[in-house]
Motif scaffolding. Structure first.
Motif, short mmCIF file in Angstrom:
data_model
loop_
_atom_site.label_atom_id
_atom_site.label_comp_id
_atom_site.label_asym_id
_atom_site.label_seq_id
_atom_site.Cartn_x
_atom_site.Cartn_y
_atom_site.Cartn_z
N GLU A 187 8.91 57.18 19.93
CA GLU A 187 8.03 58.34 20.12
C GLU A 187 6.67 58.06 19.48
O GLU A 187 6.60 57.50 18.39
CB GLU A 187 8.63 59.58 19.45
N GLU A 188 5.62 58.50 20.15
CA GLU A 188 4.27 58.27 19.62
C GLU A 188 4.12 58.75 18.19
O GLU A 188 3.54 58.06 17.34
CB GLU A 188 3.22 58.97 20.51
N ILE B 215 5.10 56.08 10.97
CA ILE B 215 6.00 55.18 10.23
C ILE B 215 5.45 53.74 10.16
O ILE B 215 5.50 53.12 9.09
CB ILE B 215 7.42 55.17 10.84
N LEU B 216 4.94 53.22 11.26
CA LEU B 216 4.48 51.82 11.24
C LEU B 216 3.36 51.59 10.21
O LEU B 216 3.41 50.58 9.48
CB LEU B 216 4.06 51.35 12.64
N ASP C 298 13.20 57.21 22.61
CA ASP C 298 11.82 57.70 22.59
C ASP C 298 11.77 59.17 22.98
O ASP C 298 12.80 59.86 22.91
CB ASP C 298 10.93 56.83 23.48
N ASP C 299 10.60 59.64 23.40
CA ASP C 299 10.42 61.06 23.73
C ASP C 299 11.44 61.55 24.75
O ASP C 299 11.76 62.74 24.82
CB ASP C 299 9.02 61.31 24.29
N GLU C 300 11.92 60.64 25.57
CA GLU C 300 12.86 61.03 26.63
C GLU C 300 14.31 60.92 26.20
O GLU C 300 15.22 61.11 27.01
CB GLU C 300 12.60 60.21 27.88
N LYS D 252 8.65 47.88 23.35
CA LYS D 252 7.48 48.72 23.07
C LYS D 252 7.23 48.82 21.56
O LYS D 252 6.09 48.66 21.10
CB LYS D 252 7.71 50.12 23.66
N ILE D 253 8.28 49.05 20.79
CA ILE D 253 8.12 49.19 19.33
C ILE D 253 7.69 47.85 18.72
O ILE D 253 6.81 47.80 17.86
CB ILE D 253 9.42 49.71 18.68
#
Ligand code: THG
Length: 290
Positions: A125-126, A132-133, A149-151, A166-167
């Motif tokens: 999630e954005e 966190i990153l 993620d968001d979904e 992606k992460i």
């Protein structure tokens, strides 16, 4: 095949290497009020004896990292998590896996920690990536990345791989190296969906082949709601280690699970002369004779 990444965690002078060329690193799960009512009650009452005892006992039986979670409803999590960590650090000297969904609590925890911690966790999630990153980068911590993620949680291994990718890419763009990302493919209960176990095993294989990263998971999730859970957990643990799992979050006090990890390591050629297996056996015999 991607090369095996090596994640190095530390606490003060002590470091722990996580890699498929090394023995599996058990991350002790027991300091967690969410799954355990006795811990919840003790923390609500400000009693930390059970936390200290759980820390000592888990390390005694082979946990080399401890997960610390202080998610008590209504409590000031930053203060409570810091206190729980202080209690743990007063009795054992292993690296900690900081298990919180609260960025303020995470920041407070990272500030007081001396060494390279494992953050549990970031996801796709954005909002999570953006909070966190940067904390992982600032404190030089390693971080567990959940394949969701968001979904929500993707149904297939291929889609979970995409979230992992992606992460990993986002982390790299912020200067966090691949070796500091530990992927959690997400272990779900097979009691609700009998294909969830195999989905997770395939996810592990795909991610390891593509990135060579270390893999964690809440390994006992697979058996929720089933009777005689320890046998399922132990068997699944061995299978997941074969698939590429390197640092399971688990209960090392369950003999069946602990032995499954040791036997899997021996079977994978990661226990020279079987010395770790034999040592664990001798230690148990000695303890039983007391
Ligand atoms: N992935 C990541 N982190 C995680 C999880 C995960 N952290 C939390 C959880 N899942 C793993 N930790 C626990 C901690 C305790 C228990 C289970 C998982 C637990 N459960 C007992 C049970 O299974 O019924 C409660 C019994 C008792 O009271 O002793 O103890 O998936 N990254």
């Amino acid at each position: 095949m991607a090369t095996n990444q090596k994640t190095i965690l530390s606490f003060k002078e002590k470091s722990v290497g996580i890699c498929r060329d090394l023995p599996t690193v058990m991350v002790g799960e027991r300091i967690n009020p969410t799954g355990r009512k006795v811990v919840l009650k003790a923390l609500q009452e400000g009693d930390f004896e059970i936390v200290r005892q759980d820390a000592i006992r888990q390390v005694e039986v082979g946990a080399r990292v401890l997960d610390v979670n202080a998610g008590v409803p209504g409590a000031d999590e930053a203060a409570l998590l810091s206190q729980v960590m202080q209690e743990v650090m007063s009795v054992v000297d292993v690296p900690l896996c900081i298990d919180t969904a609260n960025p303020q609590a995470l920041e407070a925890a990272l500030k007081l920690y001396e060494g390279k911690a494992l953050i549990n966790s970031v996801n796709g999630e954005e909002k999570s990536l953006n909070t966190i990153l940067p904390l992982a980068k600032e404190h030089g911590a390693a971080v567990i990345a959940l394949c969701m993620d968001d979904e929500g949680i993707p149904a297939t291994p291929e889609l979970r791989l995409k979230v992992a990718e992606k992460i990993i890419e986002r982390a790299a763009s912020q200067g966090i190296p691949l070796e500091d990302i530990v992927i959690d493919p997400l272990a779900m209960t097979m009691g609700a969906d009998h294909t969830s176990g195999i989905t997770t095993l395939k996810t592990i294989e795909l991610i390891v082949a593509e990135f060579g990263v270390n893999i964690t998971m809440g390994a006992s999730n697979v058996s929720f709601g089933m009777p005689d859970r320890k046998y399922i957990n132990a068997t699944y643990m061995a299978m997941a280690i074969q698939a590429g799992l390197t640092c399971p979050i688990t209960n090392p006090l369950t003999l069946e699970i602990n032995n499954a990890v040791l036997a899997a390591d021996l079977s994978m050629g990661r226990d020279e002369y079987g010395m770790r297996w034999i040592k664990a056996f001798r230690k148990r015999k000695k303890a039983a004779a007391k």
